[in-house]
Motif scaffolding. Structure first.
Motif, PDB file in Angstrom:
ATOM      1  N   GLU A 213      83.239  51.024  12.017  1.00 50.85           N
ATOM      2  CA  GLU A 213      83.057  52.194  11.163  1.00 50.85           C
ATOM      3  C   GLU A 213      84.318  52.468  10.359  1.00 50.85           C
ATOM      4  O   GLU A 213      85.422  52.511  10.903  1.00 50.85           O
ATOM      5  CB  GLU A 213      82.714  53.409  12.021  1.00 50.85           C
ATOM      6  N   SER A 214      84.139  52.670   9.074  1.00 52.27           N
ATOM      7  CA  SER A 214      85.249  52.938   8.161  1.00 52.27           C
ATOM      8  C   SER A 214      85.192  54.402   7.724  1.00 52.27           C
ATOM      9  O   SER A 214      84.203  54.841   7.128  1.00 52.27           O
ATOM     10  CB  SER A 214      85.144  52.011   6.946  1.00 52.27           C
ATOM     11  N   LEU A 215      86.242  55.155   8.031  1.00 55.88           N
ATOM     12  CA  LEU A 215      86.302  56.567   7.677  1.00 55.88           C
ATOM     13  C   LEU A 215      87.488  56.835   6.760  1.00 55.88           C
ATOM     14  O   LEU A 215      88.587  56.345   7.015  1.00 55.88           O
ATOM     15  CB  LEU A 215      86.431  57.445   8.922  1.00 55.88           C
ATOM     16  N   ALA A 216      87.254  57.615   5.724  1.00 53.95           N
ATOM     17  CA  ALA A 216      88.346  58.071   4.861  1.00 53.95           C
ATOM     18  C   ALA A 216      88.991  59.282   5.524  1.00 53.95           C
ATOM     19  O   ALA A 216      88.339  60.315   5.697  1.00 53.95           O
ATOM     20  CB  ALA A 216      87.825  58.438   3.485  1.00 53.95           C
ATOM     21  N   PHE A 217      90.255  59.142   5.933  1.00 53.99           N
ATOM     22  CA  PHE A 217      91.008  60.267   6.496  1.00 53.99           C
ATOM     23  C   PHE A 217      91.682  60.950   5.308  1.00 53.99           C
ATOM     24  O   PHE A 217      92.825  60.656   4.959  1.00 53.99           O
ATOM     25  CB  PHE A 217      92.027  59.764   7.509  1.00 53.99           C
ATOM     26  N   ALA A 218      90.944  61.870   4.686  1.00 54.58           N
ATOM     27  CA  ALA A 218      91.323  62.394   3.379  1.00 54.58           C
ATOM     28  C   ALA A 218      91.903  63.796   3.478  1.00 54.58           C
ATOM     29  O   ALA A 218      91.328  64.669   4.141  1.00 54.58           O
ATOM     30  CB  ALA A 218      90.097  62.422   2.461  1.00 54.58           C
ATOM     31  N   SER A 219      93.022  64.011   2.823  1.00 58.35           N
ATOM     32  CA  SER A 219      93.523  65.367   2.660  1.00 58.35           C
ATOM     33  C   SER A 219      92.510  66.145   1.827  1.00 58.35           C
ATOM     34  O   SER A 219      92.094  65.697   0.752  1.00 58.35           O
ATOM     35  CB  SER A 219      94.881  65.342   1.960  1.00 58.35           C
ATOM     36  N   VAL A 220      92.085  67.300   2.339  1.00 55.66           N
ATOM     37  CA  VAL A 220      91.057  68.110   1.679  1.00 55.66           C
ATOM     38  C   VAL A 220      91.529  69.555   1.632  1.00 55.66           C
ATOM     39  O   VAL A 220      92.084  70.074   2.606  1.00 55.66           O
ATOM     40  CB  VAL A 220      89.707  68.025   2.439  1.00 55.66           C
ATOM     41  N   SER A 221      91.299  70.209   0.516  1.00 57.85           N
ATOM     42  CA  SER A 221      91.571  71.633   0.382  1.00 57.85           C
ATOM     43  C   SER A 221      90.441  72.264  -0.408  1.00 57.85           C
ATOM     44  O   SER A 221      90.266  71.971  -1.595  1.00 57.85           O
ATOM     45  CB  SER A 221      92.916  71.872  -0.321  1.00 57.85           C
ATOM     46  N   VAL A 222      89.651  73.106   0.250  1.00 53.96           N
ATOM     47  CA  VAL A 222      88.470  73.686  -0.390  1.00 53.96           C
ATOM     48  C   VAL A 222      88.511  75.204  -0.234  1.00 53.96           C
ATOM     49  O   VAL A 222      88.879  75.738   0.806  1.00 53.96           O
ATOM     50  CB  VAL A 222      87.166  73.087   0.205  1.00 53.96           C
ATOM     51  N   ALA A 223      88.144  75.882  -1.311  1.00 59.63           N
ATOM     52  CA  ALA A 223      88.163  77.346  -1.329  1.00 59.63           C
ATOM     53  C   ALA A 223      87.186  77.832  -2.392  1.00 59.63           C
ATOM     54  O   ALA A 223      86.617  77.039  -3.154  1.00 59.63           O
ATOM     55  CB  ALA A 223      89.573  77.861  -1.617  1.00 59.63           C
TER      56      ALA A 223
END
Length: 336
Positions: A213-223
């Motif tokens: 399994e390939s997962l993107a460990f992505a910095s996320v900022s949602v508001a």
């Protein structure tokens, strides 16, 4: 890679910069909002990830839990195996093992030399798998263990191993030997490149190893407001940009001098100055930031190249709100 359908893995990084009780509440909220895995990030300056994971296990029923990611330099690999097996026990078989080489600059604060990172990570999780199987292990390689064993068995038949990776060799190694990879990237351009490296590793993967399994460990900022989300993204983006390799900067046409300004300020310990040097182009390249709608569109683009997404730090200016919005964004991105 993913077809952006119902099989997409939804994971989240919960950083133990808050008390364990609050981390447990956030994990319960993430489980309620449909996340499959919660990773507790592992940095010496935050609270202990395994103690935090234990509290998270008590507060949840189904979500899988693990360090995201531990490294075999600060802690001996045998100890990491025992700690992860303990989380598997207290969670009734829900542990995952996130392991990587660690951040070079952070380890240097501890006087730790990050030598032979690929070999050390590979040897670490291979040894852990043997220990979880009840074997007594003697190992002489990037670290030493003599007649090491655990006096308890984790309830899982096997604990999934996810390797934190960014460079080509670690990506290929993870695809060949591990159960999954946590790609340290947020932009489709980087994820597409990573997917090519992973495919090369999968060509050498033994059929006995099972699925990958390939997962993107992505910095996320949602508001709710775009600008608030982008402002909250500055700290993690500064650390990403400050340590970015030249090919990555070139891939996104980011000015080398601007990245060096960020890096120099970080080395001096002037965090406010470093965050101030972060450019809009850096945020676009290294973070998925914006409103729920914007983030959903970015998730959809990322899922062209991976099997799932780890919603990584900072999440957003308000953590509870960000968990809700990230869940909604994933639901939109994965809708048939």
């Amino acid at each position: 890679m993913s077809d952006a359908g119902g099989d997409v893995t939804r994971a989240i990084e919960l950083t133990p910069e808050h008390p364990p009780a609050r981390m447990a509440e956030l994990a319960a909220r993430a489980e309620d909002r449909g996340f499959d895995i919660a990773f507790s990030s592992s940095h010496y300056f935050n609270r202990d990830p395994f103690a935090t994971l234990s509290r998270m296990a008590d507060a949840t029923d189904e979500i899988r839990l693990g360090p995201g990611v531990s490294n075999p330099y600060e802690t001996h690999p045998v100890k990491l195996a025992a700690q992860t097996a303990t989380i598997d026990e207290v969670s009734d078989g829900r542990a995952v093992f996130g392991v990587g080489a660690g951040d070079r600059s952070t380890l240097s604060n501890l006087g730790v030399e990050r030598d032979s990172p690929l070999r050390r990570v590979l040897e670490t999780f291979k040894l852990a798998e043997d220990l979880w199987d009840g074997e007594t292990v003697t190992h002489e390689g990037t670290f030493t263990a003599t007649d090491a064993s655990l006096n308890f068995e984790p309830p899982s038949a096997s604990i999934p191993v996810y390797v934190g990776a960014q460079g080509p060799h670690m990506l290929r190694m993870s695809a060949k030997h591990a159960d999954g990879v946590l790609i340290n990237a947020a932009h489709p351009r980087d994820l597409e490149w990573a997917a090519e490296q992973i495919e090369r590793g999968l060509d050498d993967r033994s059929p006995d190893r099972g699925s990958f399994e390939s997962l993107a460990f992505a910095s996320v900022s949602v508001a709710g407001e775009e600008e608030a989300a982008r402002e909250a993204a500055r700290p993690p983006v500064a650390f990403i940009a400050g340590g970015a390799a030249e090919p990555v900067l070139e891939r996104h046409d980011i000015d080398r001098e601007a990245a060096e300004d960020v890096s120099d300020a970080l080395e001096r310990g002037d965090l406010n100055e470093a965050f101030g040097h972060v450019t809009p182009e850096m945020i676009d390249a290294f973070c998925i930031a914006g409103t729920t709608e914007t983030v959903a569109e970015r998730f959809d683009a990322a899922l062209e190249h991976v099997d799932g997404i780890v919603v990584g730090s900072p999440l957003g200016p308000n953590l509870e709100d960000a968990i809700d919005r990230a869940s909604e964004a994933l639901a939109r991105a994965t809708a048939d």
